[in-house]
Design an enzyme around this catalytic site. Structure first.
Site, PDB file in Angstrom:
ATOM      1  N   ASP A  95       0.796  -1.228   0.000  1.00 34.08           N
ATOM      2  CA  ASP A  95       0.000   0.000   0.000  1.00 34.08           C
ATOM      3  C   ASP A  95       0.825   1.273   0.000  1.00 34.08           C
ATOM      4  O   ASP A  95       0.312   2.345   0.333  1.00 34.08           O
ATOM      5  CB  ASP A  95      -0.939   0.000   1.212  1.00 34.08           C
ATOM      6  CG  ASP A  95      -2.083  -0.967   1.048  1.00 34.08           C
ATOM      7  OD1 ASP A  95      -2.730  -0.938  -0.020  1.00 34.08           O
ATOM      8  OD2 ASP A  95      -2.334  -1.762   1.972  1.00 34.08           O
TER       9      ASP A  95
ATOM     10  N   ASP B  40      -7.108  -3.963  -5.361  1.00 33.34           N
ATOM     11  CA  ASP B  40      -6.682  -2.674  -4.810  1.00 33.34           C
ATOM     12  C   ASP B  40      -5.259  -2.316  -5.239  1.00 33.34           C
ATOM     13  O   ASP B  40      -4.903  -1.132  -5.337  1.00 33.34           O
ATOM     14  CB  ASP B  40      -6.718  -2.702  -3.276  1.00 33.34           C
ATOM     15  CG  ASP B  40      -7.916  -3.400  -2.676  1.00 33.34           C
ATOM     16  OD1 ASP B  40      -8.396  -4.383  -3.264  1.00 33.34           O
ATOM     17  OD2 ASP B  40      -8.360  -2.986  -1.591  1.00 33.34           O
TER      18      ASP B  40
END
Length: 416
Positions: A118, A177
């Site tokens: 991330d 994602d």
């Protein structure tokens, strides 16, 4: 500047954003006054949250009447400073710029974090916007470069993807994602002249295109690969209703990700993928008339007796904010009625997000701008609450729309 960097910069300029705003100003339905009103209101609201936020913590949500913060290692840590930077861009409020830069002091150490995929969310949304708006290359470029190298360390030649999670019983999980973190790599490739980052991003996007999508162009949430052979072991969900369902925010990650990767590469297969994902979302019979989606497009297939989902009709504002920002950009890469449709739908989403019940009243909602998002309903986590990334993509959509109104390119890159 090294020769290879100069050459790469010339290539990127040829692929750049100069042609994005192609005479659509007269087609825009939202006024400058409306957009500025939303930006000013969001800036006023976020100052409420800013007062409540400890210096070394990052806003996560507001739940049961209480502020919930995280450390810098939480995947959402970059969204709050990123939102502050966008609101500074939209209002020129120096207090917001100062608050954003102050927060980076406590986020910088994540540049060395090789335990998460991330880093695009954490570092590019924050330090990327900082570099773009301040031009302070000496201060911010090294952070971005180190962070991109940390992210690239999670790439596998066997799976041809960047590993998402290190937890759970997965062998080599990759979630949709992860498409959102590829912009970090492509942009740092431009900054450094190192094509390796670009190549990793493109390969990951190509592998994801091959394995993550169904025939109707909806996306699975998690693909688990065999780490030794690179073959797909299973196709699952973690936050959607069930493995074969279309988790709404996951479709947003896909739409935004492939729109962005077309911008970064000009590969037609990425544009086509984005168009097909947009069609799935916008033509879906389960998309409400106000275009703010339910948390899962297949929520109606959940049995009424399933006690795991007592609130299956919840909306997910974070998904709508993602759709709006992505569709604004996609409208710039398409023509005719298709482009007009994307723009029209994005405008409707922005307009509806900018009023009740989705826009919070000033001083309420813990200082978050939007309300009624869903983090992970199957995990009973962050259910019907404000979320920091919903605010980020909503404000990003407002800023992008403001650029369109000014006749400017919708995307402003960190590389000048």
């Amino acid at each position: 500047m090294r020769l290879e960097k100069k050459i790469l910069m010339i290539v990127w300029a040829a692929l750049g954003t100069s042609s994005l705003a192609h005479g659509q100003t007269e087609k825009l339905k939202l006024s400058k006054e409306f957009i500025q009103q939303q930006l000013d209101g969001a800036a006023k609201q976020i100052k409420v949250l800013d007062k409540e936020t400890p210096k070394d913590k990052f806003p996560k949500t507001f739940e049961n009447g209480k502020e919930v913060f995280s450390s810098s290692s939480w995947w959402c840590s970059g969204f709050y400073p990123g939102t502050l930077f966008y609101l500074y861009e939209g209002t020129k409020d120096q207090q917001l710029l100062q608050s954003a830069e102050d927060k980076l002091t406590y986020l910088e150490k994540e540049k060395n974090n090789k335990g998460t995929h991330d880093l695009g969310f954490m570092l590019f949304c924050s330090f990327g916007n900082a570099l773009r708006l301040t031009g302070n290359t000496q201060k911010y470029e090294p952070v971005l470069t180190t962070g991109a190298n940390s992210l690239a360390s999670r790439y596998s030649q066997k799976t041809k993807t960047i590993r998402s999670w290190d937890h759970g019983a997965w062998d080599y999980p990759v979630i949709i994602d992860n498409m959102m973190n590829l912009e970090f790599l492509t942009q740092v490739s431009k900054v450094t002249g190192d094509k390796r980052y670009y190549d990793i991003a493109v390969t990951h996007a190509e592998t994801t295109l091959k394995n993550h999508f169904r025939k109707d162009y909806s996306s699975y949430h998690v693909i688990d690969y065999d780490k030794n052979t690179g073959k797909v072991r299973s196709k699952k969900t973690h936050q959607g209703a069930f493995d074969e369902s279309a988790w709404s925010r996951g479709q947003g990650w896909a739409l935004y990700g492939y729109t962005m990767m077309y911008r970064e590469t000009k590969k037609k297969e990425f544009l086509k993928q984005a168009q097909q994902i947009a069609k799935y979302i916008l033509d879906n019979p389960n998309l409400p008339s106000d275009l703010i989606p339910y948390w899962d497009f297949d929520k109606d297939k959940i049995a009424s007796s399933d006690k795991m989902y007592p609130n299956k009709d919840l909306r997910d504002v974070s998904a709508a904010a993602l759709y709006a920002s992505a569709l604004l950009e996609l409208s710039q890469y398409t023509k005719g009625t298709e482009s007009t449709n994307y723009l029209d739908k994005a405008e409707t989403m922005i307009k509806n997000l900018s009023q009740a019940p989705y826009l919070a009243a000033y001083g309420q909602n813990g200082g978050y701008i939007l309300q009624h998002s869903v983090g992970a309903l199957p995990l009973n986590s962050e259910v019907d609450v404000p979320l920091t990334y919903a605010d980020y993509y909503y404000v990003e959509a407002l800023v992008r729309y403001k650029r369109l109104l000014a006749g400017e390119p919708i995307i402003k890159e960190i590389v000048k």
